[in-house]
Design a protein around this motif. Structure first.
Motif, PDB file in Angstrom:
ATOM      1  N   ALA A 183      -2.054   2.791  -3.296  1.00 35.17           N
ATOM      2  CA  ALA A 183      -3.394   2.310  -3.674  1.00 35.17           C
ATOM      3  C   ALA A 183      -3.855   1.246  -2.681  1.00 35.17           C
ATOM      4  N   SER A 184      -4.243   1.683  -1.494  1.00 34.46           N
ATOM      5  CA  SER A 184      -4.608   0.736  -0.438  1.00 34.46           C
ATOM      6  C   SER A 184      -5.851  -0.078  -0.780  1.00 34.46           C
ATOM      7  N   LYS A 237     -11.506   4.578  -8.398  1.00 32.51           N
ATOM      8  CA  LYS A 237     -10.996   5.926  -8.121  1.00 32.51           C
ATOM      9  C   LYS A 237      -9.469   5.932  -8.094  1.00 32.51           C
ATOM     10  N   GLU A 238      -8.871   4.910  -7.429  1.00 30.63           N
ATOM     11  CA  GLU A 238      -7.407   4.843  -7.355  1.00 30.63           C
ATOM     12  C   GLU A 238      -6.782   4.632  -8.727  1.00 30.63           C
ATOM     13  N   LYS A 290      -4.163   7.145 -10.571  1.00 29.85           N
ATOM     14  CA  LYS A 290      -2.878   6.647 -11.087  1.00 29.85           C
ATOM     15  C   LYS A 290      -2.722   6.978 -12.575  1.00 29.85           C
ATOM     16  N   SER A 301       0.829  -1.207   0.000  1.00 30.04           N
ATOM     17  CA  SER A 301       0.000   0.000   0.000  1.00 30.04           C
ATOM     18  C   SER A 301       0.864   1.258   0.000  1.00 30.04           C
ATOM     19  N   ASP A 317      -7.213   7.430   5.309  1.00 30.47           N
ATOM     20  CA  ASP A 317      -7.551   8.060   4.024  1.00 30.47           C
ATOM     21  C   ASP A 317      -8.927   8.714   4.075  1.00 30.47           C
ATOM     22  N   LEU A 347     -13.713   2.337  -4.699  1.00 25.60           N
ATOM     23  CA  LEU A 347     -12.440   2.938  -4.312  1.00 25.60           C
ATOM     24  C   LEU A 347     -11.324   2.523  -5.267  1.00 25.60           C
ATOM     25  N   CYS A 348     -11.380   1.272  -5.736  1.00 27.71           N
ATOM     26  CA  CYS A 348     -10.372   0.787  -6.694  1.00 27.71           C
ATOM     27  C   CYS A 348     -10.433   1.581  -7.987  1.00 27.71           C
TER      28      CYS A 348
END
Length: 199
Positions: free
Chosen positions: A53-54, A177-178, A182, A48, A108, A174-175
């Motif tokens: 990208a937790s 969004k990350e 990126k 992470s 976060d 959330l994935c």
């Protein structure tokens, strides 16, 4: 929590290499799930920090836990060594996202710009996450008792597969969004490199 609470009973009820373990042996063996969990928490935190990208890391660990839980259920009884290795891998995959969700994801969310720098919100967000986890910790073992009585441990493991996949699904937003963040970062870096000759 479900797997952790019921693991000693499951081990005691399931023959390994054709023999049943005593309650003490089952309890001692079940601690290896936590040993794997410690390594999983450290690795998840490291990944992470490196990736930023937790949610992606937590989702990866959660989805990876499903095939390993399946392997543990159907192949863990072949030998003691296979049981130990698969149990530790399950602990690695299951406890990794738990460590992230209760720490990094809480931080976060607690420092999100919509909270306008309210430091007290971090404690509230953490409490909500832990509180929801406690609801799951209460419902999961209760359902396990009912399911194991009616369908056996195959039904319990099916419940665990579904719960892990649902957790991954809930992290999907959330994935996305990350991944978007990126991609924007990579695009900005590429643009900056392309403009160097013109500076």
């Amino acid at each position: 929590y479900t797997f952790l609470y019921w693991l000693p009973y499951y081990i005691k009820s399931t023959p390994i290499e054709g023999r049943m373990l005593s309650a003490k042996q089952a309890g001692d063996l079940s601690t290896l799930f936590d040993v794997g969990g410690v390594a999983g928490g450290i690795m998840a935190g490291h990944l992470s920090d490196k990736s930023g990208a937790s949610a992606l890391v937590a989702t990866g660990f959660t989805v990876a836990s499903v095939p390993f839980l399946y392997l543990y259920r159907y192949y863990g009884n072949i030998s003691f060594g296979i049981n130990v290795v698969l149990m530790m891998i399950c602990g690695f995959c299951v406890n990794g996202p738990y460590a992230l969700i209760t720490t990094a994801v809480s931080a976060d969310l607690g420092t999100h710009e919509s909270l306008a720098g309210n430091a007290k919100a971090l404690a509230t967000v953490t409490a909500i996450i832990d509180g929801m986890g406690s609801i799951g910790a209460a419902i999961g073992p209760m359902l396990t008792g009912y399911i194991s009585d009616t369908t056996g441990f195959d039904g319990v493991f099916l419940m665990l597969y579904i719960a892990a996949l649902m957790a991954g699904l809930l992290l999907a937003r959330l994935c996305i969004k990350e991944v978007g963040v990126k991609n924007c970062s990579v695009d900005s870096s590429a643009l900056a490199v392309a403009l160097i000759p013109y500076n």
